[in-house]
Design an enzyme around this catalytic site. Structure first.
Site, mmCIF file in Angstrom:
data_model
loop_
_atom_site.group_PDB
_atom_site.id
_atom_site.type_symbol
_atom_site.label_atom_id
_atom_site.label_comp_id
_atom_site.label_asym_id
_atom_site.label_seq_id
_atom_site.Cartn_x
_atom_site.Cartn_y
_atom_site.Cartn_z
ATOM 1 N N ASP A 1 18.986 11.046 40.034
ATOM 2 C CA ASP A 1 19.965 10.707 38.994
ATOM 3 C C ASP A 1 19.476 11.171 37.613
ATOM 4 O OD1 ASP A 1 18.024 8.882 38.319
ATOM 5 O OD2 ASP A 1 19.236 7.091 38.718
ATOM 6 N N CYS B 1 14.447 8.942 40.883
ATOM 7 C CA CYS B 1 15.300 8.173 39.971
ATOM 8 C C CYS B 1 14.367 7.459 38.998
ATOM 9 C CB CYS B 1 16.255 7.232 40.722
ATOM 10 S SG CYS B 1 15.510 5.830 41.578
ATOM 11 N N ILE C 1 13.214 3.418 43.487
ATOM 12 C CA ILE C 1 13.608 2.373 44.445
ATOM 13 C C ILE C 1 15.051 2.564 44.923
ATOM 14 C CG2 ILE C 1 13.935 -0.106 44.789
ATOM 15 C CD1 ILE C 1 11.681 -0.550 42.703
ATOM 16 N N HIS D 1 1.201 9.249 59.190
ATOM 17 C CA HIS D 1 1.580 8.126 60.059
ATOM 18 C C HIS D 1 3.085 7.984 60.262
ATOM 19 C CE1 HIS D 1 -2.410 5.714 59.475
ATOM 20 N NE2 HIS D 1 -2.620 7.004 59.646
ATOM 21 N N ARG E 1 -0.101 7.902 68.637
ATOM 22 C CA ARG E 1 0.455 6.540 68.607
ATOM 23 C C ARG E 1 1.545 6.407 67.553
ATOM 24 N NH1 ARG E 1 -4.104 6.510 65.560
ATOM 25 N NH2 ARG E 1 -4.239 5.155 63.726
ATOM 26 N N HIS E 2 1.475 7.249 66.515
ATOM 27 C CA HIS E 2 2.481 7.182 65.440
ATOM 28 C C HIS E 2 3.837 7.714 65.912
ATOM 29 C CE1 HIS E 2 -0.750 6.033 62.854
ATOM 30 N NE2 HIS E 2 -1.399 7.155 63.107
ATOM 31 N N THR F 1 13.011 4.348 38.958
ATOM 32 C CA THR F 1 11.918 3.659 39.652
ATOM 33 C C THR F 1 11.592 4.286 41.004
ATOM 34 O OG1 THR F 1 13.498 2.213 40.749
ATOM 35 C CG2 THR F 1 12.572 1.425 38.658
HETATM 36 C C1 RB5 Z 1 19.005 3.947 36.221
HETATM 37 O O1 RB5 Z 1 19.035 3.252 35.023
HETATM 38 C C2 RB5 Z 1 18.065 3.273 37.199
HETATM 39 O O2 RB5 Z 1 18.549 2.015 37.534
HETATM 40 C C3 RB5 Z 1 17.861 4.114 38.431
HETATM 41 O O3 RB5 Z 1 17.400 5.364 38.072
HETATM 42 C C4 RB5 Z 1 16.856 3.558 39.428
HETATM 43 O O4 RB5 Z 1 15.669 3.184 38.801
HETATM 44 C C5 RB5 Z 1 17.331 2.529 40.364
HETATM 45 O O5 RB5 Z 1 16.644 2.074 41.267
#
Ligand code: RB5
Length: 146
Positions: A8, A65, A69, A98, A132-133, A67
């Protein structure tokens, strides 16, 4: 090896760093991430790119992105994807050995460009150990099909 890059607005700068590493290593890549600083939604960039790894058009993906996440959660919703969110070199190596991860996710707001470059190099050049993996990965694939 063909690599698809996505992400993003919050990962745009780190994606450029990733591309510079891929140029150095001589890998072919396509960047389908957001090309703007305006706020966009990471799932819109994760799903189509992850599908192109899952269907074999690309060997690997590198997603960024803020984070790492949101983009990794999204990528892992696509069947056949094993996306690893990595912010250290040890995990970059271990997830290839792994988990045979086929997408690497990183957060531009979490790590600096120097560490990200090392992570990318390590992740792209470390082989899956199998053994094993392999059995464990097959259990994930079986669960996906159920
Ligand atoms: C964008 O502001 C941010 O939320 C996105 O890039 C990301 O970190 C979400 O997990």
């Amino acid at each position: 090896m063909k690599v698809i890059i996505s992400g993003d607005h919050a990962g745009m700068t780190l994606r450029n760093e990733v591309k510079s590493v891929l140029d150095e290593l001589g890998f072919t890549y396509e960047d389908v991430g957001a090309d703007c600083t305006a706020s966009v939604d990471y799932p819109d960039y994760a799903f189509p790119a992850a599908e192109r790894v899952a269907n074999g058009e690309f060997d690997r993906g590198i997603f960024v992105c803020g984070t790492g996440i949101g983009i990794s959660i999204s990528a892992n919703k696509v069947k056949g994807i094993r996306c690893a969110l990595v912010h250290d070199v040890f995990s970059a190596k271990a997830t290839r050995q792994h988990n045979d991860s086929n997408i690497l996710a990183m957060g531009e707001r979490v790590i600096g460009p120097g560490l990200a470059r090392e992570i990318v190099k390590t992740w792209l050049t470390t082989e899956f150990e199998g053994g094993r993996h392999q059995n464990r990965i097959e259990k994930i694939s079986t669960y996906e099909k159920e």
